[in-house]
Design a protein around this motif. Structure first.
Motif, PDB file in Angstrom:
ATOM      1  N   LEU A 103      82.896  35.387  56.312  1.00 61.54           N
ATOM      2  CA  LEU A 103      83.628  35.035  57.402  1.00 61.54           C
ATOM      3  C   LEU A 103      84.899  35.371  58.120  1.00 61.54           C
ATOM      4  CD1 LEU A 103      79.891  33.487  57.886  1.00 61.54           C
ATOM      5  CD2 LEU A 103      80.760  35.360  58.915  1.00 61.54           C
ATOM      6  N   VAL A 104      85.364  34.043  57.772  1.00 61.02           N
ATOM      7  CA  VAL A 104      86.825  34.046  57.539  1.00 61.02           C
ATOM      8  C   VAL A 104      87.692  34.936  58.304  1.00 61.02           C
ATOM      9  CG1 VAL A 104      89.301  33.514  56.802  1.00 61.02           C
ATOM     10  CG2 VAL A 104      86.973  32.739  55.493  1.00 61.02           C
ATOM     11  N   LEU A 126      76.078  26.222  56.569  1.00 66.86           N
ATOM     12  CA  LEU A 126      77.613  26.979  55.814  1.00 66.86           C
ATOM     13  C   LEU A 126      77.809  26.240  55.190  1.00 66.86           C
ATOM     14  CD1 LEU A 126      78.162  28.455  59.441  1.00 66.86           C
ATOM     15  CD2 LEU A 126      78.093  29.969  57.383  1.00 66.86           C
ATOM     16  N   ARG A 127      77.884  23.873  55.588  1.00 62.68           N
ATOM     17  CA  ARG A 127      78.448  22.993  54.704  1.00 62.68           C
ATOM     18  C   ARG A 127      77.900  23.524  52.796  1.00 62.68           C
ATOM     19  NH1 ARG A 127      79.825  18.514  59.058  1.00 62.68           N
ATOM     20  NH2 ARG A 127      81.175  19.277  59.624  1.00 62.68           N
ATOM     21  N   ILE A 131      81.001  26.828  52.868  1.00 65.58           N
ATOM     22  CA  ILE A 131      82.189  26.927  53.994  1.00 65.58           C
ATOM     23  C   ILE A 131      81.783  26.138  55.325  1.00 65.58           C
ATOM     24  CG2 ILE A 131      81.959  28.803  55.483  1.00 65.58           C
ATOM     25  CD1 ILE A 131      79.874  30.319  53.943  1.00 65.58           C
ATOM     26  N   ASP A 132      83.170  25.706  55.435  1.00 65.85           N
ATOM     27  CA  ASP A 132      83.731  24.611  56.053  1.00 65.85           C
ATOM     28  C   ASP A 132      83.993  25.569  57.359  1.00 65.85           C
ATOM     29  OD1 ASP A 132      84.922  22.887  57.902  1.00 65.85           O
ATOM     30  OD2 ASP A 132      86.449  22.626  56.457  1.00 65.85           O
ATOM     31  N   PRO A 133      83.391  25.146  58.525  1.00 65.78           N
ATOM     32  CA  PRO A 133      83.699  26.359  60.224  1.00 65.78           C
ATOM     33  C   PRO A 133      84.430  26.340  60.493  1.00 65.78           C
ATOM     34  CG  PRO A 133      81.155  25.016  59.850  1.00 65.78           C
ATOM     35  CD  PRO A 133      82.274  24.632  58.440  1.00 65.78           C
ATOM     36  N   LYS A 135      87.547  25.101  59.470  1.00 70.72           N
ATOM     37  CA  LYS A 135      88.339  25.765  58.453  1.00 70.72           C
ATOM     38  C   LYS A 135      87.970  27.650  58.082  1.00 70.72           C
ATOM     39  CE  LYS A 135      89.849  22.319  55.942  1.00 70.72           C
ATOM     40  NZ  LYS A 135      89.746  22.145  54.608  1.00 70.72           N
ATOM     41  N   THR A 136      86.636  28.062  58.606  1.00 70.72           N
ATOM     42  CA  THR A 136      86.314  29.706  58.936  1.00 70.72           C
ATOM     43  C   THR A 136      86.282  30.293  60.049  1.00 70.72           C
ATOM     44  OG1 THR A 136      85.215  29.071  56.700  1.00 70.72           O
ATOM     45  CG2 THR A 136      84.339  31.262  58.151  1.00 70.72           C
ATOM     46  N   PHE A 137      86.158  29.714  60.675  1.00 66.46           N
ATOM     47  CA  PHE A 137      85.549  30.545  62.140  1.00 66.46           C
ATOM     48  C   PHE A 137      87.111  30.840  62.496  1.00 66.46           C
ATOM     49  CE2 PHE A 137      81.708  29.562  61.275  1.00 66.46           C
ATOM     50  CZ  PHE A 137      81.294  30.725  62.305  1.00 66.46           C
TER      51      PHE A 137
END
Length: 280
Positions: A103-104, A126-127, A131-133, A135-137
């Motif tokens: 998702l990056v 996500l967490r 996955i850190d939203p 930093k990802t989106f």
């Protein structure tokens, strides 16, 4: 203002929520025998504020709002598809072939910072997956309704969103996506499901007297099959029943429904009310 004030969420989309509000007003006035005014909240924070202030006597509260209430006279969980719980599905376009691990750089469209099904459960998932939203989106936006968020993905102004779903099998999910988006729902797919959460509820706020709350709850909750079948309120809520639930059960959801710090959200200004899509 005379009579009772019933506040409901805007997540259906403004026009549909206002139409639903009129059905609820008529059903409540018939059921309760007193005048009722309905108000479609501007956002979930508006629901929280009107509940806490005592301005509203009846509140259709999303789980994320209910979980934050310090007290309530009664919480009547809404039953849908035979269940008092649901999950959130993280949704993307089928042709994008997205996965949680890829998702990056994508863009997310969410419903509201306090929406469990349209944001909080997805963020918690996500967490949990590491996955850190923030930093990802590449971007995140709140659009105020499930329909608007789904349309953003369909129109490719966003890549992922989250919607509420009571079942996780493929056929049920396909039906749910068509319910949210019409035939265009066939272009979408769920790429992940979250933890379970209690459904939204009709809340009788702590500001009500105990006697008034008991009287309202007794009138609101149908107890026989014939009452359920005839209930105009349940029909307006698109529900099958109301089940009294201790507020503490919503409080237990707090770890799943805690918003991330404001600095961890990349948010854009949502569209004006007049421009929001009107379908659920």
């Amino acid at each position: 203002m005379g009579g009772l004030l019933f506040v409901l969420p805007p997540a259906l989309g403004r026009a549909k929520a206002e139409a639903r509000a009129e059905l609820i007003r008529a059903a409540l006035e018939q059921k309760l025998g007193e005048s009722v005014e309905t108000h479609v909240a501007a956002n979930y924070a508006d629901i929280e504020e009107r509940t806490a202030s005592g301005e509203a006597q009846l509140v259709w509260a999303p789980a994320g709002v209910t979980a934050k209430l310090p007290a309530a006279r009664a919480v009547l969980t809404i039953v849908r598809e035979g269940q008092t719980n649901y999950r959130s599905a993280i949704v993307a376009r089928k042709n994008a072939s997205l996965r949680l691990a890829a998702l990056v750089g994508t863009k997310a469209a969410w419903v509201d910072p306090l929406s469990a099904g349209g944001y909080l459960l997805a963020i918690a998932k996500l967490r949990a997956e590491g996955i850190d939203p923030a930093k990802t989106f590449a971007s995140q936006i709140f659009l105020g309704s499930h329909r608007a968020a789904v349309e953003a993905v369909l129109h490719e102004t966003a890549d992922v969103t989250a919607v509420s779903s009571h079942k996780m099998d493929a056929a049920s999910m396909a039906e749910k996506l068509r319910w949210y988006a019409g035939p265009a729902g066939d272009k979408l797919t769920a790429i992940a499901f979250t933890e379970s959460c209690l459904n939204d509820a009709i809340v009788l706020p702590a500001s009500l007297s105990e006697a008034k709350a008991i009287a309202l709850a007794q009138k609101l909750v149908p107890t026989t099959p014939s009452e359920i079948a005839r209930s105009r309120l349940l029909s307006a809520l698109e529900a099958e029943g109301l089940v009294q639930t201790p507020l503490e059960e919503y409080h237990r959801l707090a770890p799943l429904l805690t918003p991330p710090p404001a600095e961890d959200r990349i948010t854009l200004t949502p569209p004006s009310r007049s421009s929001r899509p009107s379908w659920h």
